[in-house]
Design a protein around this motif. Structure first.
Motif: not given
Length: 169
Positions: A17, A48-49, A52-53, A55-56, A163, A165, A168
């Motif tokens: 990612e 950015q996506e 973010h993936h 980091m998820r 973007f 986010p 959660k």
């Protein structure tokens, strides 16, 4: 606690990612260099996506008591023939990521790690959206071919992407 096989696979996916983010930043730079700011903006959102993936996944590993050991991120490509070639590479890359997510799902199933399998379901759905979004741009580029007016219209359309986010769960 995560099993070693799952931890290793999730850590590898984090790296994938992050590489995706690097790749899309490289593509953003290419589009800036040829004065297609809308395409560049689309790629920035895509980067950015992907980050973010990563980091998820990173947060999930930590939540499950695992430890992430980050690996080297490979240098992405930096040269393309034209916007169509860029998006053909994006599609191939997203298809590869989809296959990796599917392999993770299969592994989570075979290891009877239900929490990981449920967590990964979001990524399965996300990849369907990713491929559809890229496919839409790719189809438009194929229709446009060498029509600069069409390219500039598409550039303006792509500039509108932002973007946001995901919340959660």
């Amino acid at each position: 606690m995560l099993k070693k096989k799952i931890l290793k696979a999730l850590t590898n996916q984090i790296n994938e990612e992050m590489y995706s983010g690097y790749l899309y930043l490289s593509m953003e730079s290419y589009f800036h260099s040829i004065s297609l700011a809308g395409f560049a903006s689309w790629m920035r959102v895509q980067a950015q996506e992907e980050l973010h993936h990563g980091m998820r996944l990173y947060d999930f590993v930590n939540e499950r008591g695992g430890r992430v050991f980050l690996d080297t991120i490979n240098r992405p490509d930096a040269k393309w023939e034209n916007p169509l070639a860029v998006f053909e590479q994006v599609m191939a890359h997203e298809e590869k990521v989809t296959a990796l997510i599917n392999e993770l799902m299969d592994l989570a199933g075979s290891e009877q790690d239900h929490a990981t399998k449920i967590f990964l379901q979001w990524f399965v759905s996300e990849q369907v959206e990713e491929e559809a979004s890229v496919g839409d741009v790719l189809n438009k580029l194929r229709l446009i071919q060498n029509d600069s007016s069409g390219l500039f219209m598409l550039d303006a359309e792509l500039a509108k992407r932002v973007f946001i986010p995901p919340a959660k769960e």
